[in-house]
Design a protein around this motif. Structure first.
Motif, short mmCIF file in Angstrom:
data_model
loop_
_atom_site.label_atom_id
_atom_site.label_comp_id
_atom_site.label_asym_id
_atom_site.label_seq_id
_atom_site.Cartn_x
_atom_site.Cartn_y
_atom_site.Cartn_z
N ALA A 67 3.55 -65.08 42.03
CA ALA A 67 3.98 -65.43 40.68
C ALA A 67 5.42 -65.97 40.70
O ALA A 67 5.72 -66.98 40.06
CB ALA A 67 3.86 -64.23 39.74
N VAL A 97 5.38 -68.46 37.53
CA VAL A 97 4.49 -68.07 36.43
C VAL A 97 4.60 -66.56 36.25
O VAL A 97 5.12 -65.85 37.11
CB VAL A 97 3.01 -68.48 36.69
N GLN A 98 4.08 -66.07 35.15
CA GLN A 98 4.10 -64.64 34.89
C GLN A 98 3.01 -63.95 35.73
O GLN A 98 1.95 -64.53 35.98
CB GLN A 98 3.85 -64.37 33.40
N PRO A 99 3.26 -62.71 36.16
CA PRO A 99 2.26 -61.98 36.96
C PRO A 99 0.85 -61.94 36.34
O PRO A 99 -0.13 -62.11 37.07
CB PRO A 99 2.87 -60.59 37.13
N SER A 117 -3.14 -75.19 39.65
CA SER A 117 -2.58 -73.85 39.85
C SER A 117 -3.28 -73.13 41.00
O SER A 117 -2.63 -72.49 41.83
CB SER A 117 -2.73 -73.01 38.58
N SER A 146 -0.66 -64.19 34.59
CA SER A 146 -1.25 -65.51 34.85
C SER A 146 -1.68 -65.62 36.31
O SER A 146 -2.76 -66.14 36.62
CB SER A 146 -0.27 -66.63 34.53
N MET A 147 -0.84 -65.12 37.21
CA MET A 147 -1.18 -65.18 38.63
C MET A 147 -2.37 -64.28 38.92
O MET A 147 -3.23 -64.64 39.72
CB MET A 147 0.03 -64.76 39.49
#
Length: 149
Positions: free
Chosen positions: A62, A67-69, A42, A71-72
């Motif tokens: 993201a 991916v979800q913000p 990632s 997670s980013m």
């Protein structure tokens, strides 16, 4: 026509064959990572995105990496703590942050790209000119598939 050949000629069969080949190639290229690189897949994806597209907001990263913000944000935080990216003020929107790769981040990407590209270039030399031409034409198609919703 034999059943297996008929299956491979169908979209489902082609999907199976492509998935298998792409996954194996991805795993093989992962083994070619620079030995000093202990970043997650990632994290490397974020660095590659910044290398290819320039500075991006966390939301844009993201969306690009699907991916979800939150997670980013965690990935960017880890990269910033490692000195590979920096957060900068957005030029027109004070609510947003722009992520920029540092010189150290660029060096990590360059070392990784050099090593992997060297391996793949050597493997491509073993192919015929016709096979390389097929791959040259397939590359943008595979890229479109990878970016499709």
């Amino acid at each position: 026509m034999p059943t297996l050949e008929k299956h491979v000629r169908s979209n489902a069969g082609l999907a199976t064959e492509l998935r298998f080949a792409v996954m194996r190639l991805r795993r093989r290229l992962a083994r070619e990572r620079h030995p000093d690189n202990d970043l997650s897949v990632s994290s490397m994806a974020v660095l590659y995105a910044l290398n290819r597209h320039g500075d991006l907001t966390i939301g844009a990263l993201a969306a690009r990496e699907q991916v979800q913000p939150p997670s980013m944000t965690r990935t960017v935080t880890a990269l910033a703590e490692a000195g590979l990216v920096e957060r900068c003020a957005h030029p027109t929107d004070g609510r947003q942050v722009v992520v920029r790769m540092t010189d150290e981040g660029r060096a990590v990407v360059a070392a990784d790209l050099t090593r992997r590209d060297r391996w793949l270039s050597r493997r491509l030399e073993d192919l015929s000119a016709e096979e390389r031409d097929v791959l040259r034409r397939a590359a943008p198609i595979l890229q479109r598939l990878a970016e499709a919703d």
